[in-house]
Design a protein around this motif. Structure first.
Motif, PDB file in Angstrom:
ATOM      1  N   ARG A  65       0.860  -1.182   0.000  1.00 35.82           N
ATOM      2  CA  ARG A  65       0.000   0.000   0.000  1.00 35.82           C
ATOM      3  C   ARG A  65       0.898   1.235   0.000  1.00 35.82           C
ATOM      4  NH1 ARG A  65      -2.994  -3.591  -0.591  1.00 35.82           N
ATOM      5  NH2 ARG A  65      -5.091  -3.965   0.230  1.00 35.82           N
ATOM      6  N   PRO A  66       0.388   2.388  -0.485  1.00 35.60           N
ATOM      7  CA  PRO A  66       1.212   3.602  -0.514  1.00 35.60           C
ATOM      8  C   PRO A  66       1.591   4.083   0.893  1.00 35.60           C
ATOM      9  CG  PRO A  66      -0.873   3.905  -1.711  1.00 35.60           C
ATOM     10  CD  PRO A  66      -0.966   2.599  -1.004  1.00 35.60           C
ATOM     11  N   SER A  67       2.641   4.857   0.964  1.00 35.77           N
ATOM     12  CA  SER A  67       3.082   5.383   2.255  1.00 35.77           C
ATOM     13  C   SER A  67       4.060   6.536   2.046  1.00 35.77           C
ATOM     14  CB  SER A  67       3.777   4.289   3.058  1.00 35.77           C
ATOM     15  OG  SER A  67       4.447   4.847   4.166  1.00 35.77           O
ATOM     16  N   THR A  68       3.982   7.521   2.891  1.00 37.33           N
ATOM     17  CA  THR A  68       5.010   8.567   2.965  1.00 37.33           C
ATOM     18  C   THR A  68       5.795   8.414   4.264  1.00 37.33           C
ATOM     19  OG1 THR A  68       3.715  10.098   1.633  1.00 37.33           O
ATOM     20  CG2 THR A  68       5.429  11.067   3.030  1.00 37.33           C
ATOM     21  N   ARG A  69       5.114   8.588   5.408  1.00 37.19           N
ATOM     22  CA  ARG A  69       5.779   8.579   6.714  1.00 37.19           C
ATOM     23  C   ARG A  69       6.388   7.229   7.057  1.00 37.19           C
ATOM     24  NH1 ARG A  69       2.448  12.498   6.167  1.00 37.19           N
ATOM     25  NH2 ARG A  69       1.291  10.922   5.031  1.00 37.19           N
ATOM     26  N   THR A  70       5.618   6.168   6.856  1.00 38.13           N
ATOM     27  CA  THR A  70       6.083   4.846   7.276  1.00 38.13           C
ATOM     28  C   THR A  70       7.289   4.430   6.446  1.00 38.13           C
ATOM     29  OG1 THR A  70       3.791   4.355   7.809  1.00 38.13           O
ATOM     30  CG2 THR A  70       5.306   2.489   7.696  1.00 38.13           C
ATOM     31  N   ARG A  71       7.187   4.653   5.143  1.00 39.15           N
ATOM     32  CA  ARG A  71       8.281   4.281   4.243  1.00 39.15           C
ATOM     33  C   ARG A  71       9.571   5.009   4.629  1.00 39.15           C
ATOM     34  NH1 ARG A  71      10.102   3.533  -1.462  1.00 39.15           N
ATOM     35  NH2 ARG A  71      12.304   3.853  -1.038  1.00 39.15           N
ATOM     36  N   VAL A 117       5.942  -5.118   7.086  1.00 41.66           N
ATOM     37  CA  VAL A 117       4.966  -5.259   5.998  1.00 41.66           C
ATOM     38  C   VAL A 117       3.818  -4.275   6.152  1.00 41.66           C
ATOM     39  CG1 VAL A 117       3.476  -6.869   4.756  1.00 41.66           C
ATOM     40  CG2 VAL A 117       5.451  -7.729   5.986  1.00 41.66           C
ATOM     41  N   ARG A 118       3.457  -3.614   5.038  1.00 36.87           N
ATOM     42  CA  ARG A 118       2.219  -2.835   4.954  1.00 36.87           C
ATOM     43  C   ARG A 118       1.345  -3.514   3.916  1.00 36.87           C
ATOM     44  NH1 ARG A 118       0.832   3.521   4.593  1.00 36.87           N
ATOM     45  NH2 ARG A 118       1.436   3.245   6.745  1.00 36.87           N
ATOM     46  N   THR A 119       0.163  -3.915   4.334  1.00 32.61           N
ATOM     47  CA  THR A 119      -0.719  -4.644   3.421  1.00 32.61           C
ATOM     48  C   THR A 119      -2.175  -4.367   3.796  1.00 32.61           C
ATOM     49  OG1 THR A 119      -1.150  -6.842   2.479  1.00 32.61           O
ATOM     50  CG2 THR A 119      -0.680  -6.769   4.829  1.00 32.61           C
ATOM     51  N   HIS A 144      -5.132  -3.008  12.042  1.00 34.92           N
ATOM     52  CA  HIS A 144      -4.246  -2.453  13.079  1.00 34.92           C
ATOM     53  C   HIS A 144      -3.162  -1.569  12.470  1.00 34.92           C
ATOM     54  CE1 HIS A 144      -5.791  -5.111  16.279  1.00 34.92           C
ATOM     55  NE2 HIS A 144      -5.879  -6.025  15.329  1.00 34.92           N
ATOM     56  N   HIS A 145      -2.726  -0.578  13.262  1.00 36.69           N
ATOM     57  CA  HIS A 145      -1.592   0.280  12.852  1.00 36.69           C
ATOM     58  C   HIS A 145      -0.739   0.558  14.107  1.00 36.69           C
ATOM     59  CE1 HIS A 145       0.844   2.758  10.491  1.00 36.69           C
ATOM     60  NE2 HIS A 145       0.014   3.719  10.136  1.00 36.69           N
ATOM     61  N   PRO A 146      -0.126  -0.492  14.651  1.00 34.42           N
ATOM     62  CA  PRO A 146       0.538  -0.328  15.961  1.00 34.42           C
ATOM     63  C   PRO A 146       1.775   0.556  15.931  1.00 34.42           C
ATOM     64  CG  PRO A 146       0.964  -2.522  15.055  1.00 34.42           C
ATOM     65  CD  PRO A 146      -0.058  -1.876  14.163  1.00 34.42           C
ATOM     66  N   CYS A 147       2.498   0.611  14.807  1.00 35.54           N
ATOM     67  CA  CYS A 147       3.686   1.475  14.752  1.00 35.54           C
ATOM     68  C   CYS A 147       3.277   2.943  14.858  1.00 35.54           C
ATOM     69  CB  CYS A 147       4.482   1.227  13.477  1.00 35.54           C
ATOM     70  SG  CYS A 147       5.300  -0.370  13.481  1.00 35.54           S
ATOM     71  N   GLN A 148       2.137   3.285  14.268  1.00 41.54           N
ATOM     72  CA  GLN A 148       1.633   4.647  14.397  1.00 41.54           C
ATOM     73  C   GLN A 148       1.377   4.982  15.865  1.00 41.54           C
ATOM     74  OE1 GLN A 148       1.001   7.219  12.083  1.00 41.54           O
ATOM     75  NE2 GLN A 148       0.837   8.287  14.029  1.00 41.54           N
ATOM     76  N   VAL A 149       0.791   4.039  16.575  1.00 40.81           N
ATOM     77  CA  VAL A 149       0.411   4.333  17.966  1.00 40.81           C
ATOM     78  C   VAL A 149       1.631   4.382  18.890  1.00 40.81           C
ATOM     79  CG1 VAL A 149      -1.003   3.545  19.916  1.00 40.81           C
ATOM     80  CG2 VAL A 149      -1.954   3.617  17.609  1.00 40.81           C
ATOM     81  N   HIS A 268      -3.050  13.931  14.728  1.00 37.59           N
ATOM     82  CA  HIS A 268      -3.563  13.370  13.470  1.00 37.59           C
ATOM     83  C   HIS A 268      -2.426  12.541  12.899  1.00 37.59           C
ATOM     84  CE1 HIS A 268      -5.170  12.862   9.495  1.00 37.59           C
ATOM     85  NE2 HIS A 268      -6.145  13.741   9.656  1.00 37.59           N
ATOM     86  N   CYS A 269      -2.709  11.310  12.473  1.00 35.44           N
ATOM     87  CA  CYS A 269      -1.611  10.443  12.027  1.00 35.44           C
ATOM     88  C   CYS A 269      -1.153  10.783  10.611  1.00 35.44           C
ATOM     89  CB  CYS A 269      -2.013   8.984  12.140  1.00 35.44           C
ATOM     90  SG  CYS A 269      -3.538   8.599  11.290  1.00 35.44           S
ATOM     91  N   LEU A 270      -1.945  11.571   9.877  1.00 27.19           N
ATOM     92  CA  LEU A 270      -1.618  12.012   8.521  1.00 27.19           C
ATOM     93  C   LEU A 270      -1.660  10.840   7.527  1.00 27.19           C
ATOM     94  CD1 LEU A 270       1.337  14.440   9.347  1.00 27.19           C
ATOM     95  CD2 LEU A 270      -1.077  15.054   8.952  1.00 27.19           C
ATOM     96  N   PRO A 271      -1.942  11.056   6.256  1.00 24.99           N
ATOM     97  CA  PRO A 271      -2.166  12.357   5.628  1.00 24.99           C
ATOM     98  C   PRO A 271      -3.501  12.979   6.038  1.00 24.99           C
ATOM     99  CG  PRO A 271      -2.614  10.601   4.064  1.00 24.99           C
ATOM    100  CD  PRO A 271      -2.067   9.939   5.292  1.00 24.99           C
ATOM    101  N   ALA A 272      -3.525  14.320   6.082  1.00 21.24           N
ATOM    102  CA  ALA A 272      -4.726  15.037   6.511  1.00 21.24           C
ATOM    103  C   ALA A 272      -5.468  15.624   5.323  1.00 21.24           C
ATOM    104  CB  ALA A 272      -4.321  16.161   7.463  1.00 21.24           C
ATOM    105  N   ASN A 296       8.088  11.453  15.315  1.00 21.92           N
ATOM    106  CA  ASN A 296       8.277  10.410  16.331  1.00 21.92           C
ATOM    107  C   ASN A 296       8.102   8.997  15.793  1.00 21.92           C
ATOM    108  OD1 ASN A 296       9.130  12.065  18.362  1.00 21.92           O
ATOM    109  ND2 ASN A 296       7.070  12.426  19.193  1.00 21.92           N
ATOM    110  N   ARG A 297       7.549   8.878  14.565  1.00 28.42           N
ATOM    111  CA  ARG A 297       7.531   7.549  13.930  1.00 28.42           C
ATOM    112  C   ARG A 297       8.962   6.994  13.884  1.00 28.42           C
ATOM    113  NH1 ARG A 297       3.305   6.054  10.570  1.00 28.42           N
ATOM    114  NH2 ARG A 297       4.444   4.086  10.643  1.00 28.42           N
ATOM    115  N   LEU A 298       9.891   7.837  13.500  1.00 30.03           N
ATOM    116  CA  LEU A 298      11.288   7.412  13.347  1.00 30.03           C
ATOM    117  C   LEU A 298      11.849   6.903  14.673  1.00 30.03           C
ATOM    118  CD1 LEU A 298      14.041   7.352  11.816  1.00 30.03           C
ATOM    119  CD2 LEU A 298      14.365   9.713  12.554  1.00 30.03           C
TER     120      LEU A 298
HETATM  121  N1   CP Z   1       0.467   7.689   9.211  1.00 27.46           N
HETATM  122  C1   CP Z   1       0.951   6.919   8.217  1.00 27.46           C
HETATM  123  O1   CP Z   1       1.004   5.694   8.298  1.00 27.46           O
HETATM  124  O2   CP Z   1       1.415   7.635   7.158  1.00 27.46           O
HETATM  125  P1   CP Z   1       1.789   6.993   5.731  1.00 27.46           P
HETATM  126  O3   CP Z   1       0.544   6.327   5.199  1.00 27.46           O
HETATM  127  O4   CP Z   1       2.256   8.137   4.893  1.00 27.46           O
HETATM  128  O5   CP Z   1       2.869   5.974   5.951  1.00 27.46           O
END
Ligand code: CP
Length: 311
Positions: A65-71, A117-119, A144-149, A268-272, A296-298
């Motif tokens: 799945r697409p990602s900015t922050r997680t990637r 993995v993001r799926t 679930h999105h535990p890394c975000q939390v 807000h976990c973003l994207p907004a 803080n994700r990093l």
């Molecule tokens: N919050 C979050 O997971 O952002 P991305 O979808 O950009 O990775």
């Protein structure tokens, strides 16, 4: 000296094989481990070069799945820990041509120290974890999105000095972030109050969490008010208009933020989508902790990888 065949023990009663620990929902960490991980994340934030836990090791980062922050945060995090990230889009893997999650797990385990993995379906990360001999980290599923939390809790820990006794109000769509907030918030001593329309409410509510249809009730006295997009990436685009109508009363705006405790922050976990789920004045205003939350994700994920993948 080479041991003779007779000298090699056929059984090793004194040998405990290492336990492979996964991170799929956040429930895998005890309260104490979670607190220690967040403390460590603050240390790693203060000194980004403090750890070389992944020196000489590689980590597979699989994005279906697409990602900015997680990637970016995972790739940079692996690099800062001295490791090498192998970033794989779903369509680059034989998974996209029918190879099973089981076989993918068995093969990747021969090369890398961990698989993130993001799926879509949560069952995919479960199947990978069942067959991998290295830790599997959930970088987002529909459930679930535990890394975000981890990053959300780190942000609260940073802002308020401690987590125990804080109240967090989540308003909007009852999605994967909502579930992870309820599960991991309870583990961290944070009271999580969720306000969603009945049609979009999470199916299960863990002990200690509050579920209501009234955003004002959830927001009352909260230290943090949190929202997320109204249409997530796996939602049917055809449902967008009806979701917007249902969620209109759940916008995180200045009035709702005003119901929180003195010093309450907006998350807000973003994207907004400013103007939809969050008012621009809140997202970009003085009480927004959103950009710290993204950074803080990093730091949180580096602490997680150090714990699970480090030697
Ligand atoms: N919050 C979050 O997971 O952002 P991305 O979808 O950009 O990775």
């Amino acid at each position: 000296m080479v041991a003779s065949v007779e000298e090699v023990p056929s059984e090793r009663p004194d040998y405990d094989p290492p336990v492979t620990r996964h991170f799929l929902t956040g429930e895998e960490l005890t309260s104490d481990e979670l607190a220690t991980l967040l403390d460590r994340a603050l240390e790693l934030k203060a000194d980004r070069a403090a750890s070389t836990a992944l020196a000489g090791r590689s980590v597979a980062l699989v994005f279906e799945r697409p990602s900015t922050r997680t990637r970016v945060s995972f790739e940079v995090g692996v690099h800062e820990l001295g490791g090498h990230a192998v970033v794989l889009r779903g369509d680059e893997l034989q998974l996209s041509r029918g190879e099973s999650a089981r076989d993918t797990a068995l093969v990747l385990s021969r090369f890398v120290a961990g698989i993130a993995v993001r799926t879509g379906p949560h069952e995919v990360v479960q199947e990978l974890a069942e067959h991998a001999s290295v830790p599997v980290i959930n970088m987002l599923t529909r459930e679930h999105h535990p890394c975000q939390v981890l990053a959300d809790l780190l942000t609260l820990r940073e802002r308020f000095g401690q987590l125990d006794g804080l109240r967090l109000a989540y308003v909007g769509d009852g999605n994967n972030v909502t579930r992870s907030l309820m599960v991991m918030g309870a583990n961290a001593g944070v009271e999580v109050a969720v306000a969603t329309p009945a049609e979009l409410a999470p199916r299960e509510v863990p002990t200690g969490a509050l579920l209501t249809e009234d955003p004002a009730e959830a927001a009352e006295g909260a230290n943090a008010l949190y929202t997320d997009v109204w249409v997530s990436m796996d939602d049917d685009p055809a449902s967008a208009e009806s979701r917007r109508e249902l969620l209109e009363p759940y916008r995180l705006d200045e009035r709702l933020l005003g119901r929180g405790a003195a010093g309450a922050v907006a998350l807000h976990c973003l994207p907004a989508h400013p103007g939809d789920e969050i008012a621009p004045g809140v997202l970009y205003g003085p009480r927004s902790a959103v950009w710290d939350q993204a950074e803080n994700r990093l730091h949180a994920q580096k602490a997680l990888m150090e714990l699970l993948l480090g030697e």
